[in-house]
Design an enzyme around this catalytic site. Structure first.
Site, PDB file in Angstrom:
ATOM      1  N   ARG A  88       0.819  -1.208   0.000  1.00 16.58           N
ATOM      2  CA  ARG A  88       0.000   0.000   0.000  1.00 16.58           C
ATOM      3  C   ARG A  88       0.856   1.262   0.000  1.00 16.58           C
ATOM      4  O   ARG A  88       0.301   2.363  -0.022  1.00 16.58           O
ATOM      5  CB  ARG A  88      -0.858   0.011   1.260  1.00 16.58           C
ATOM      6  CG  ARG A  88      -2.320  -0.363   1.050  1.00 16.58           C
ATOM      7  CD  ARG A  88      -2.984  -0.304   2.397  1.00 16.58           C
ATOM      8  NE  ARG A  88      -4.405  -0.184   2.382  1.00 16.58           N
ATOM      9  CZ  ARG A  88      -5.244  -1.222   2.459  1.00 16.58           C
ATOM     10  NH1 ARG A  88      -4.792  -2.449   2.470  1.00 16.58           N
ATOM     11  NH2 ARG A  88      -6.545  -1.004   2.513  1.00 16.58           N
ATOM     12  N   ARG A 127     -21.259  -1.620   3.045  1.00 13.15           N
ATOM     13  CA  ARG A 127     -20.568  -2.826   3.503  1.00 13.15           C
ATOM     14  C   ARG A 127     -20.719  -3.018   5.011  1.00 13.15           C
ATOM     15  O   ARG A 127     -20.769  -4.133   5.506  1.00 13.15           O
ATOM     16  CB  ARG A 127     -19.088  -2.702   3.114  1.00 13.15           C
ATOM     17  CG  ARG A 127     -18.316  -3.979   3.201  1.00 13.15           C
ATOM     18  CD  ARG A 127     -16.997  -3.852   2.490  1.00 13.15           C
ATOM     19  NE  ARG A 127     -16.103  -2.879   3.127  1.00 13.15           N
ATOM     20  CZ  ARG A 127     -14.840  -2.713   2.789  1.00 13.15           C
ATOM     21  NH1 ARG A 127     -14.317  -3.425   1.808  1.00 13.15           N
ATOM     22  NH2 ARG A 127     -14.090  -1.831   3.404  1.00 13.15           N
TER      23      ARG A 127
END
Ligand code: AMP
Length: 184
Positions: A88, A127
């Protein structure tokens, strides 16, 4: 042996697709987010350090993440792996190149999943994870654009990148990924 990295912004469907591909190709699914969430639940030292960082949508320090990934990759028993949520940052990408060299993983393919930002925010809001509040989502997207997006340029210069449209149905995206992978 498949050596895969699934890459893209939060909410693009990396986890869903990684899980399917892992099952279909008998790969180890290495999700750094899942490893961290488990540590938080179990309240290990790592979990205690990671919880606050994750709740804000920030990144857990590179040294910690690099260590976790190295340890996990050293123990692969299946016919390969799919890395989900790592690297990342550029630092993580560079550390990963070293780990790959050491472990002689030299056929790495990057699956780059793309979707537009509105769709991503809606998916994240639906979500329902504890780090899916609006403020955290905004910060996660900012962190993605600042720290993670440059990782894509790193691989475009030096690796095999498959571009995949992440906007269709789960099944369609999955079959696109599989058919592109089979070209290799
Ligand atoms: P994910 O499930 O991949 O969306 O990850 C959830 C959260 O875990 C992220 O928002 C970060 O706080 C943390 N995390 C996961 N993977 C990494 C990583 N490679 N480097 C730093 N932090 C990470």
């Amino acid at each position: 042996m498949y050596q895969l990295i699934i890459f893209g912004p939060p909410g693009v469907g990396k986890g869903t697709q990684a899980e399917l591909i892992a099952e279909e190709l008998n790969l180890e699914h290495i999700s750094t987010g899942a490893i961290l969430r488990k540590a938080v639940l179990e309240q290990t030292d790592l979990g205690k350090k990671a919880k606050e960082i994750m709740d804000k949508g920030n990144l857990v320090p590179d040294e910690i993440m690099n260590g976790i990934v190295k340890e996990t990759l050293q123990k692969i028993k299946k016919s390969g792996f799919i890395l989900d949520g790592f690297p990342r940052t550029l630092e993580q990408a560079k550390a990963l190149s070293e780990i790959f060299k050491e472990l002689k993983f030299n056929k790495v393919i990057i699956i780059n999943l793309k979707a537009d930002e509105n769709e991503i925010v809606n998916r994240l809001l639906n979500r329902g994870r504890s780090d899916d509040t609006r403020d955290t989502i905004v910060n996660r997207l900012k962190v993605y654009n600042d720290a993670t997006a440059p990782v894509k340029d790193f691989y475009e210069k030096s690796g095999t990148v498959l571009e995949i449209d992440g906007m269709g149905s789960i099944e369609k995206i999955n079959s696109n990924i599989l058919s592109k992978l089979k070209e290799f």
